[in-house]
Design an enzyme around this catalytic site. Structure first.
Site, mmCIF file in Angstrom:
data_model
loop_
_atom_site.group_PDB
_atom_site.id
_atom_site.type_symbol
_atom_site.label_atom_id
_atom_site.label_comp_id
_atom_site.label_asym_id
_atom_site.label_seq_id
_atom_site.Cartn_x
_atom_site.Cartn_y
_atom_site.Cartn_z
ATOM 1 N N ASP A 1 0.842 -1.192 0.000
ATOM 2 C CA ASP A 1 0.000 0.000 0.000
ATOM 3 C C ASP A 1 0.878 1.243 0.000
ATOM 4 O OD1 ASP A 1 -2.584 -1.428 0.412
ATOM 5 O OD2 ASP A 1 -1.673 -1.925 2.347
ATOM 6 N N ASP B 1 0.469 5.002 1.494
ATOM 7 C CA ASP B 1 -0.311 5.935 2.302
ATOM 8 C C ASP B 1 0.352 7.300 2.288
ATOM 9 O OD1 ASP B 1 -1.989 3.832 2.934
ATOM 10 O OD2 ASP B 1 -0.960 3.367 4.810
ATOM 11 N N ASP C 1 2.991 4.601 15.588
ATOM 12 C CA ASP C 1 3.256 3.473 16.486
ATOM 13 C C ASP C 1 4.729 3.089 16.567
ATOM 14 O OD1 ASP C 1 3.303 2.454 13.914
ATOM 15 O OD2 ASP C 1 1.697 0.995 14.237
#
EC number: 2.7.7.19
Length: 450
Positions: free
Chosen positions: A61, A63, A144
């Site tokens: 992906d 982002d 995170d």
């Protein structure tokens, strides 16, 4: 590599000093980055896409993080829709590809318009919603893991590192940003993400990041089952299912996702590497490595096979006939599982068919085997039987028979089914239970959960 930078002084890796190239980024993601930049916004590729490109891997992906608000992103793209309550996001869709665009967020507790708290938390600290917008520096420090907080800036093609992500990437280290215990309480799914990245990348966990994992698994009970289902697919369908399974069990997290399966494994006297489950996970990794599809129903059939098999044996011992016992056992196992992680019917129904076909595959005489060959679920059931044969001798003999049958032409198949020796039947016929008793057995759940 330099030591960790302060919050206001990122490490800037200029274009000649890194290997991220626009040629390796999705053209649609590049299009979004440039349109945001041309509209006067700051726009960066961020997260796993940057991490994987720096590691020489192909990202799954792409982002994007920007200072544009979701409504501003929506105004720039006609093919955009806004989603999410917990995190307000913009999805820009190009055919089957979705480019996710998130506004830079901060760790503050007060909304950007000064109208009260914008971060909602439970009493134990879990974040329910977070739409406090901030700067790119703020955004980096609220992510995170350090290796997921690297930004590729489309303005000058530099990689920006605010939290020491490049150092950890080079060291092969998974490190949480901030206090690990607090961050896991904010979002317990981070424990699963830590395991997934360690298995997928072959990295080790930073000791402080690792330490709370053994004792905080219970926090996963707070997570909606639908979200845990999505995480399970990521855990076991990313090409490193075996390593993921071993780490989940090591950190005592697997039992919070599949409690019935964990109990079965614990009763197998530490011989779980020889079970069907491990063979199935290895098969999943192999198929993904070869570019072949893996159906979640097949994966869940393996993950829940031992609870189903134990429940089936228990119900048959109570007197239910084979068909009713299978239906009741499957229903009990599914109902118990969905209390922990969702299992959509589009996957649970074919999973149950794979289980039910295992009994039908024992019929190797007459016309029934030939009719089974054209059953829409035959191939999945046969593949499942092959996996069973890796851990069970009787299943191996049956799998070998079907393998020989598939290799025959029509005449050879007819000869095999005419000369096959039927499976031995039980010496004593079980007494059929009254209908009311059968109904009670069907509704009864598996053994009480710990």
């Amino acid at each position: 590599m330099e030591a960790r930078s302060s919050k206001s002084q990122p490490i800037v890796i200029p274009r000649p000093a890194h290997n991220v190239s626009r040629a390796d980024i999705s053209p649609n993601a590049v299009k979004v980055l440039y349109r945001l930049r041309d509209a006067g916004h700051r726009a960066c590729l961020v997260g796993g896409g940057v991490r994987d490109l720096l590691l020489g891997r192909e990202p799954k992906d792409f982002d994007i993080a920007t200072d544009a608000r979701p409504e501003q992103v929506h105004a720039l793209f006609r093919n955009c829709r806004l989603i999410g309550r917990r995190f307000r996001l913009a999805h820009v869709q190009f055919g089957q590809e979705i480019i996710e665009v998130a506004t830079f967020r901060a760790c503050g507790e007060i909304g950007d318009e000064g109208d009260g708290p914008a971060v909602e938390r439970t009493k134990d600290g879990r974040i329910l919603s977070d739409n406090v917008y901030g700067s790119i520096e703020d955004d980096a420090w609220r992510r995170d893991f350090t290796i997921n907080a690297l930004y590729y800036d489309i303005a000058d093609f530099a990689v920006l590192d605010y939290v020491g992500g490049m150092t950890d990437l080079e060291a092969g280290l998974i490190r949480l940003i901030g206090d690990p215990g607090e961050r896991y309480h904010e979002d317990p799914v981070r424990m699963l993400r830590a395991v997934r990245f360690a298995a997928k990348l072959g990295f080790r966990l930073d000791p402080a990041t690792e330490a709370p994992l053994h004792r905080l698994g219970h926090l996963l009970e707070q997570i909606p089952p639908a979200r845990l289902f999505d995480e399970i697919l990521k855990l076991f369908m990313s090409g490193s299912a075996i390593q993921t399974f071993e780490l989940l069990r090591h950190y005592r997290l697997f039992g919070w996702l599949f409690p019935a399966t964990e109990r079965c494994l614990n009763r197998q006297q530490h011989h779980y590497p020889k079970t069907l489950l491990v063979h199935a996970l290895a098969n999943t990794d192999q198929r993904l490595a070869e570019g072949k599809p893996v159906h979640p129903a097949f994966l869940f059939a393996a993950l829940l096979w031992e609870p189903f098999r134990e429940r089936l044996q228990h119900l048959e011992a109570e007197g239910l006939d084979a068909h009713e016992a299978q239906q009741a056992a499957a229903e009990a196992v599914v109902q118990a599982q969905i209390r922990h992680a969702s299992l959509p019917r589009r996957y649970s129904l074919p999973m149950r068919e794979i289980w039910e076909m295992q009994q039908r595959l024992t019929c190797i005489t007459g016309k029934r085997p030939l009719r089974l060959l054209v059953h829409p679920r035959f191939r999945a059931a046969y593949d499942f039987l092959l996996l069973r044969g890796e851990a069970d001798e009787s299943a191996r003999e049956l799998a070998d028979w079907w393998t020989r049958l598939l290799a025959q032409d029509e005449n050879g198949r007819n000869r095999m089914t005419q000369t096959a020796t039927p499976a031995k039947k039980s010496k004593s016929r079980r007494r059929r239970k009254p209908r009311s008793a059968r109904k009670d057995a069907s509704a009864a759940p598996p053994a009480p959960e710990a």
